[in-house]
Design an enzyme around this catalytic site. Structure first.
Site, mmCIF file in Angstrom:
data_model
loop_
_atom_site.group_PDB
_atom_site.id
_atom_site.type_symbol
_atom_site.label_atom_id
_atom_site.label_comp_id
_atom_site.label_asym_id
_atom_site.label_seq_id
_atom_site.Cartn_x
_atom_site.Cartn_y
_atom_site.Cartn_z
ATOM 1 N N ASN A 1 10.965 2.451 0.305
ATOM 2 C CA ASN A 1 10.709 1.112 0.825
ATOM 3 C C ASN A 1 11.300 0.009 -0.040
ATOM 4 O OD1 ASN A 1 9.344 2.028 3.092
ATOM 5 N ND2 ASN A 1 7.398 2.174 1.989
ATOM 6 N N SER B 1 0.803 -1.222 0.000
ATOM 7 C CA SER B 1 0.000 0.000 0.000
ATOM 8 C C SER B 1 0.832 1.266 0.000
ATOM 9 C CB SER B 1 -0.942 0.007 1.210
ATOM 10 O OG SER B 1 -0.205 -0.065 2.417
ATOM 11 N N ASP B 2 2.134 1.138 0.257
ATOM 12 C CA ASP B 2 3.018 2.306 0.215
ATOM 13 C C ASP B 2 4.264 1.955 -0.595
ATOM 14 O OD1 ASP B 2 3.866 4.891 0.667
ATOM 15 O OD2 ASP B 2 4.660 4.486 2.663
ATOM 16 N N LEU B 3 4.034 1.494 -1.815
ATOM 17 C CA LEU B 3 5.151 1.102 -2.672
ATOM 18 C C LEU B 3 5.836 2.351 -3.213
ATOM 19 C CD1 LEU B 3 6.665 -1.280 -3.940
ATOM 20 C CD2 LEU B 3 5.108 -1.113 -5.903
ATOM 21 N N ASN B 4 6.971 2.691 -2.633
ATOM 22 C CA ASN B 4 7.752 3.842 -3.076
ATOM 23 C C ASN B 4 9.221 3.517 -2.911
ATOM 24 O OD1 ASN B 4 8.827 4.889 -0.420
ATOM 25 N ND2 ASN B 4 6.625 5.030 0.010
#
Length: 234
Positions: free
Chosen positions: A170, A164-167
């Site tokens: 990460n 949900s926070d694929l950046n």
């Protein structure tokens, strides 16, 4: 394994955690053992501690945004199976079973107080690794590296897991050239296909955002190479 009481749930891996799991979430005890080896600031402080088996990252779950300024670290309890620390612990184990490079979970703790809960997680710290923002501030990546990132994201999606926070904060790169995915809070399995495109768009936005903010060594053609890796035949 589990330690269960009326208001507390602790999950832990006895092969990785030799310390008493009921005490391993207390940072003061790690200080007393002279086992705190570093920290990182984000939504809160992540402490790096030296266990008897490996270096681990200890994180207390904290809210972000405006609500986080009011409630800080409390979440509404709607069932043990929906607790964020338990979900992340189990998800990391699932991804490891699929051969996807993510940190090994050592232990999670959830304390329920009426209709709210607070939670902590202890996971493996990936040694000698930097996130892609730090890497790209100093050097560019070759085409093969971007293809490997694409392949990694495809493997995640083939396991039906949405990060949900694929950046690029990460995604880690270690000194051996291996990529890792971290921070799986609020992530989980999904059905269907449409979310996969949205996930890729989120990752592309993070590259563009860091390019505009910090002038990382990245260009749009690198994204096309990453996508080629994503769509390579298995």
């Amino acid at each position: 394994m589990q330690i269960i009481s009326k208001n507390t749930r602790i999950l832990y891996n006895p092969l990785l955690l030799r310390e008493d799991p009921t005490f391993c979430f207390d940072i003061d005890l790690w200080w007393e053992k002279d086992a705190v080896v570093g920290s990182a600031e984000g939504r809160g402080t992540t402490w790096f501690v030296q266990t008897s088996t490996l270096t681990a990252a200890l994180r207390h779950y904290r809210r972000g945004g405006l609500l986080g300024k009011l409630i800080f670290d409390s979440y509404f309890f709607t069932g043990w199976e929906k607790v964020r620390s338990i979900q992340e612990f189990n998800l990391l184990n699932y991804l490891r079973s699929k051969g996807i490079p993510v940190p090994r979970p050592l232990a999670s703790r959830t304390i329920r107080e009426g209709m709210i809960y607070r939670a902590d997680l202890l996971v493996e710290k990936i040694e000698n690794a930097r996130n892609l923002v730090d890497v790209l501030l100093t050097t560019s990546l070759g085409a093969e590296k971007y293809r490997l990132i694409g392949i990694l994201v495809r493997r995640l999606h083939d396991a039906n897991v949405c990060h949900s926070d694929l950046n690029i904060h990460n995604i880690l790169l270690d000194v051996t050239g291996k990529f890792w995915l971290i921070d799986f809070d609020k992530c989980g399995c999904r059905d269907g296909e449409n979310w996969k495109i949205s996930n890729l768009i989120r990752l592309l936005r993070s590259f563009r955002k860091e390019l505009s903010k910090r002038q990382i060594k990245w260009q749009e053609s690198d994204w096309q190479t990453l996508i080629q890796g994503y769509y390579l035949p298995n």
